[in-house]
Design a protein around this motif. Structure first.
Motif, PDB file in Angstrom:
ATOM      1  N   ALA A   8      40.547  46.638  52.134  1.00 45.82           N
ATOM      2  CA  ALA A   8      40.884  47.445  50.965  1.00 45.82           C
ATOM      3  C   ALA A   8      42.189  46.985  50.328  1.00 45.82           C
ATOM      4  O   ALA A   8      42.401  47.140  49.124  1.00 45.82           O
ATOM      5  N   GLN A  31      43.224  44.047  49.701  1.00 46.45           N
ATOM      6  CA  GLN A  31      43.145  42.920  48.778  1.00 46.45           C
ATOM      7  C   GLN A  31      42.542  43.294  47.430  1.00 46.45           C
ATOM      8  O   GLN A  31      42.790  42.643  46.446  1.00 46.45           O
ATOM      9  N   LYS A  32      41.753  44.356  47.458  1.00 44.60           N
ATOM     10  CA  LYS A  32      41.206  44.804  46.177  1.00 44.60           C
ATOM     11  C   LYS A  32      42.352  45.338  45.327  1.00 44.60           C
ATOM     12  O   LYS A  32      43.359  45.797  45.852  1.00 44.60           O
ATOM     13  N   SER A  33      42.181  45.278  44.029  1.00 46.50           N
ATOM     14  CA  SER A  33      43.255  45.832  43.217  1.00 46.50           C
ATOM     15  C   SER A  33      43.269  47.340  43.446  1.00 46.50           C
ATOM     16  O   SER A  33      42.227  47.983  43.501  1.00 46.50           O
TER      17      SER A  33
END
Lengths: 652, 216
Positions: free
Chosen positions: A3, A5-7
Motif C-alpha cells: 500500500a 507504494q501506491k499514491s
C-alpha cells in the motif's frame, strides 16, 4: 505491491477565504508540510502529508472559493482540483459565525457527489457572539460527517482525523429544488451520457448556468453523442430562464439551508462593540484610517524594514560577519588554490560568484526581504489589507485599478517579481496589464528601496524629491494608462473579514515560505548574473555595452561612471542602487545628480527575474512593450528632472 | 397656456441651475453657456421673464427657478432611468439621458419617479429636486425600495432585489450570501460602501452599491 507504494489517498480542503483553511492544513500536516506557494496571495495549491492510523494521506489546500461555479482565477484553480483529482474525502471548512451563508456550498459539494466532511470552524468566536449550534442535528440533516472545531487551538483535530480515516462514501441523497427547476435539470441530465467527476446532476446545473469549463468538458466527452441536441436544449433553457436563473438557484439553495439549519442555530443578540470592531471601524474611516496607514508604513516599513532590516541587520551581517569572519578566509583560500586569474575572478573577484552572488544575496538582500515579508505576513493575518483596499479603491479607480490591486502593489515593495505573479488574482486583463506596468515602473522593491533610502537619507530634500516624483509618475502613468487602455473600470467588492490577532506560527511559516520561494527563484539568478557580468568583464563585452550606453547617461546630466550602475540595475534592481552607493561614497555625484540617478534607476527596467515573470504572465508582446515604454520613460523623466532641478536650483 | 420651452432653452435653464443654485456663481457668462445674446432660445426665456441678461452674464430670475428646478429634476431622473434600469453606462448613458429628459413631461416624470421609488440623488451623486410625488410619498411614509446608496449609515433594510447589469458580479454577490430577503445594515458610505449581512461585512464601490436595492 504494498500500500505504501501506491499514491496515497487524497484529502482536499475547500472553503471560503478567511475560514482558517490553512490552519486546518497546518494542523493536519504538521511537520510534514511541504508548502509550495505564497499563501493567501496565491492561486496555487499547497500539498502536504498526514498519517492517520498507519495510513498516509496526501492533503491538498485549495485557494478560497465561494461556490462551485468559479468567477475568479483562484476559484477556477480550486474547482479544477475538484474536477481532476479523485479524493478520498473533501473537507469543507466553514466559519461557524456565517454558517447560514456558507452552507449553500456544502450543498453544492454534496450535490456534486463528492465525499464531503463539514468542519464548522471558529466555534469559539461564534459562542462569543451568542450563537449556539447543534452540530449533531446538522449532521443528521445533512447526512454527512459534521465536526465542530477551533482549529487554531487544535480543538476538533482528532475528530477530523478520525472522520477522514473512517470515511465511507454514503450514497448521497440530492436536495430537491422547486418543481420547474427540477424538470429542467432532469431534461439535461438525461442527455448526458459520459462519466464525469462531478455528479450528472451537478454537471447539468452548471451547464444550465453556462459554466465555461464544464461546457468545454462536456463538449469534448459528448462529441458525436448527441452534443448538438444537448447544447440546443441548454440554449433553450437558459434563454427561457435568462432573467433569474442564478437568482432562483441561489434562493432555492438558501431555502434548503434554512431547512437544514432549522433548530440548529440559535443566536442571542450581543450588542456590545468589541475593541477589534472599534479598531476595524477606525481603520476604514478615512479620517482615522489615513493616520493609521501612515503609522503602519512608518513603523512597519521605515522603522522595521528600513532601520532594523536594512540598517542594523545588514550592518551586522555584511559589516561584521562577512567582512571580519567569512570573507577573509574565503578570499585567502581562493588566492591560495585558484591560481588562474580568471578562475579567481569568477569566484572571488569584483563580480565573482561569491562576492556578487552569495554575499549579496545573504548579507544584503536576505535581511531586507526577510523583514519585509515578516511585516507583510503579519499585516495579512490581521486582516488589514481588505480594509486598506476599501480605503484606496476610489483613488485606484482613477488609475484603472480596483482596491483589490492594493495587495500586489504593496507586495511589490517587497519583491516586484513575486508581486507580478500575484497580479493574476486581479479580475480583468486590463487591470493586470496596468498593475504589471506600474510594478515594473514605479514600485521599488525592498532591496532597491533599502539601498536608495540609505543613499538619499543624507540628503532629506533629495529623498523628498525622489518620493514626490515617483508618486507623481505612478499616478500620472496609471491615470494615462486607464485612459488609453480599452475596457471598463473594474468593479470593487470584497469581504471584510473580522480583525484577528495574528498567530505567531502562521506568520512565521508564511514568512519563511515567501523567503524560501524568493531564494529558490532569485538565488540562481544572482549566480547567473554574476557569471554573465564576469564573462562580460573578461571578454570586454561589458566595456562595450557600457560605452554604448554612456551617451544616454550623459544626456541626463550624469557622469559616465554611473552607466555601470544602470547596466547592473537590469541584473538586479538593487545592484544598480548599490553601484550608486559606491559612487556617492567616492564623491563623484552631487545632490542633483544623485537624485536624478536614483529616480531614473527606480523607474528603469525591472530586474531580469521580473522581466521573465512578465513574459510568463502577460506574454512576450505585452512584456516587451512595457519594457521599452518603461526604459524610455525612465530616461526622459531623468532628463526632465535634471533640467528641472538645474533650472530651479532646488538641490544645488 | 404658454407653449412648451424648446429643448435648447431647457438646457440653458439646467446649466443655470447647476452653476448658480448648486454652484457658487453669480449668473453665468454667455460664453460658458455657449449661446449668443440674440439667440432664439435665450429670447424665449427672457420673454417669459425666467432669466435676465445683463452685460455678458445671464441671471436666473425668481420666476424661472421652479421651471429650472423641474428641468434639472427631469434630467437626473432620466439619468437614473438610463443608468440603473436600462443599464447604459458612461458617455452613452449620458447621451441617452439627455434625449430622454425632454420626453419626461405631462406627468411622465411623476410616473417615472414613482417607478424609481422617488430617488434623491442622480447616479453622479447630485441631488434630484423632489417633485410633488416625492413629498406625497414621504408624507405617507411609504417604505419604498431604494438603492443601497440611498440609505444612511447605520440604517437597516432588507435586500429587495439585485439589478443585474453584470451577471458575474451578481453571482459573486449571491455566492457571498448577499441575496434578496437578507437583512443588511449599512455601516459606512465613504470612501466605499460597507454593509453587514448576518455576521459578515462587505465592501463594495458605488457602482455595485447602486445595483443592490433595499426595502427600508
Amino acid at each position: 505491491m504494498s500500500a505504501q507504494q501506491k499514491s496515497p489517498p487524497k484529502v482536499i480542503l475547500v472553503g471560503n477565504p478567511n475560514v482558517g483553511k490553512s490552519v486546518v492544513f497546518n494542523a493536519l500536516t504538521g511537520a510534514y508540510t511541504t508548502v509550495s506557494n505564497y499563501p493567501g496571495t496565491s492561486v496555487e495549491v499547497s500539498r502536504g502529508y498526514c498519517h492517520i492510523s498507519e495510513q498516509r494521506y496526501e492533503i491538498l489546500d485549495t485557494p478560497g472559493m465561494y461556490s462551485m461555479m468559479p468567477i475568479t482565477e483562484e476559484e477556477r484553480v480550486a474547482r479544477r482540483i475538484l474536477l481532476t483529482e479523485d479524493p478520498h474525502a473533501v473537507v469543507h471548512v466553514i466559519d461557524a459565525r456565517n454558517i447560514d451563508r456558507m452552507l449553500p456550498m456544502t450543498l453544492q459539494l454534496i450535490e456534486a457527489g463528492l465525499p464531503v466532511i463539514l468542519v464548522v470552524n471558529i466555534l469559539d468566536e461564534a459562542k462569543r457572539l451568542g450563537m449556539q449550534i447543534d452540530l449533531d442535528l446538522l449532521q443528521k440533516n445533512l447526512g454527512i460527517p459534521v465536526i465542530g472545531a477551533v482549529m487554531k487551538r487544535k480543538t476538533g483535530l482528532d475528530e477530523l482525523r478520525q472522520a477522514i480515516s473512517d470515511y465511507a462514501m454514503v450514497p448521497y441523497h440530492p436536495f430537491a429544488y422547486a418543481h420547474d427547476l427540477e424538470q429542467d435539470i432532469l431534461q439535461i441530465n438525461q442527455l448526458i451520457h459520459g462519466e464525469y467527476r462531478l455528479s450528472r446532476r451537478a454537471t447539468s446545473i452548471l451547464l444550465m448556468q453556462k459554466d465555461h469549463d464544464i461546457q468545454e468538458l462536456v463538449a469534448e466527452k459528448e462529441a458525436g453523442n448527441g452534443y448538438e441536441h444537448l447544447s440546443e436544449v441548454i440554449r433553450e433553457i437558459s434563454f427561457r430562464r435568462r432573467a433569474d436563473l442564478h437568482l432562483q438557484i441561489s434562493l432555492e439553495r438558501r431555502k434548503i439551508c434554512k431547512q437544514m439549519l432549522k433548530d440548529v442555530v440559535s443566536q442571542t443578540i450581543n450588542e456590545t462593540e468589541s475593541f477589534s470592531e472599534k479598531l476595524s471601524r477606525w481603520m476604514m474611516n478615512p479620517f482615522t484610517g489615513a493616520p493609521i496607514l501612515i503609522f503602519v508604513v512608518y513603523v512597519g516599513l521605515y522603522l522595521f524594514v528600513g532601520k532594523f532590516g536594512a540598517g542594523t541587520l545588514v550592518d551586522f551581517l555584511e559589516g561584521n560577519l562577512f567582512e571580519t569572519y567569512i570573507n577573509p578566509p574565503v578570499v585567502h583560500y581562493a588566492e591560495k588554490y585558484l591560481t588562474a586569474s580568471w578562475l579567481f575572478e569568477l569566484v572571488a573577484g569584483e563580480y565573482g560568484l561569491w562576492t556578487l552572488g552569495i554575499r549579496y544575496a545573504v548579507a544584503l538582500v536576505l535581511p531586507i526581504v526577510g523583514t519585509f515579508f515578516l511585516v507583510f505576513s503579519l499585516l495579512e493575518d490581521t486582516g488589514y489589507f481588505p480594509r486598506l483596499a476599501m480605503l484606496v479603491d476610489r483613488l485606484f479607480k482613477r488609475i484603472g485599478l480596483s482596491g483589490r490591486a492594493v495587495i500586489p502593489i504593496v507586495l511589490g515593495f517587497g519583491c516586484d517579481t513575486m508581486a507580478t505573479l500575484v497580479t493574476r488574482t486581479l479580475e480583468t486583463k486590463r487591470e493586470r496589464i496596468i498593475a504589471t506596468m506600474l510594478l515594473a515602473l514605479a514600485i521599488p522593491c525592498s532591496a532597491q528601496l533599502g539601498v536608495i533610502l540609505g543613499l538619499l537619507s543624507a540628503e532629506p530634500s533629495a529623498l523628498a524629491v525622489w518620493t514626490v516624483f515617483l508618486m507623481l509618475i505612478f499616478l500620472l502613468i496609471g491615470f494615462l494608462a486607464a485612459q488609453v487602455l480599452p475596457g471598463e473600470n473594474p468593479v470593487f467588492y470584497m469581504e471584510i473579514p473580522p480583525l484577528r490577532f495574528p498567530q505567531l506560527r502562521n506568520v512565521v511559516v508564511k514568512t519563511l515560505t515567501r523567503m524560501q520561494s524568493y531564494f529558490v527563484e532569485i538565488l540562481p539568478l544572482f549566480l547567473v548574473a554574476s557569471v554573465v557580468l564576469w564573462a562580460g568583464k573578461m571578454t570586454g563585452t561589458l566595456e562595450t555595452v557600457i560605452d554604448a550606453f554612456s551617451p544616454v547617461v550623459a544626456a541626463i546630466g550624469l557622469p559616465v561612471e554611473v552607466t555601470t550602475a544602470f547596466v547592473f540595475g537590469f541584473f538586479r534592481r538593487d545592484f544598480g542602487a548599490a553601484g550608486l552607493y559606491d559612487l556617492q561614497s567616492s564623491g563623484i555625484l552631487n545632490a542633483t545628480q544623485l537624485t536624478v540617478a536614483a529616480v531614473t534607476l527606480t523607474l528603469f527596467v525591472p530586474c531580469v527575474a521580473q522581466f521573465l515573470v512578465m513574459i510568463k504572465e502577460r506574454g512576450i508582446k505585452v512584456a516587451l512593450t512595457i519594457f521599452v515604454f518603461v526604459t524610455t520613460l525612465a530616461f526622459s523623466s531623468g532628463w526632465f528632472l535634471n533640467k528641472f532641478l538645474l533650472a530651479t536650483g532646488w538641490l544645488a | 397656456m404658454l407653449e412648451r420651452l424648446s429643448e435648447e432653452a431647457e438646457e440653458i435653464l439646467e446649466s443655470l441651475w447647476v452653476m448658480t443654485v448648486e454652484g457658487d456663481n453669480v449668473g453665468c457668462l454667455l460664453t460658458s453657456l455657449k449661446v449668443e445674446t440674440n439667440s432664439a432660445e435665450l429670447l424665449e426665456l427672457v420673454q417669459r421673464a425666467f432669466v435676465e441678461v445683463r452685460g455678458d452674464r445671464v441671471y436666473l430670475r425668481k420666476e424661472g427657478r421652479p421651471e429650472a428646478q423641474m428641468t434639472v429634476r427631469r434630467h437626473r431622473l432620466a439619468e437614473r432611468l438610463t443608468m440603473d434600469i436600462l443599464g447604459i453606462a458612461g458617455a452613452e448613458g449620458n447621451d441617452q439621458a439627455c434625449q430622454f429628459e425632454h420626453l419626461l413631461r405631462q406627468g411622465v416624470d411623476t410616473k417615472l419617479c414613482t417607478l424609481l421609488n422617488h430617488p434623491t440623488t442622480c447616479p453622479h451623486g447630485n441631488p434630484i429636486p423632489p417633485g410633488e410625488c416625492c413629498i406625497e410619498a414621504r408624507k405617507q411614509g411609504e417604505p419604498g425600495i431604494v438603492a443601497l446608496t440611498e440609505l444612511k449609515s447605520g440604517e437597516i433594510g432588507e435586500i429587495a432585489y439585485l439589478a443585474a447589469s453584470d451577471d458575474k458580479k451578481m453571482q459573486k454577490l449571491m455566492s457571498m450570501g448577499v441575496l434578496p430577503g437578507s437583512q443588511v445594515t449599512l455601516m459606512q458610505k465613504f470612501p466605499s460602501y460597507i454593509f453587514k449581512v448576518g455576521n459578515s461585512q462587505f465592501a463594495v464601490d458605488d457602482m455595485l452599491a447602486r445595483e443592490i436595492h433595499i426595502r427600508r
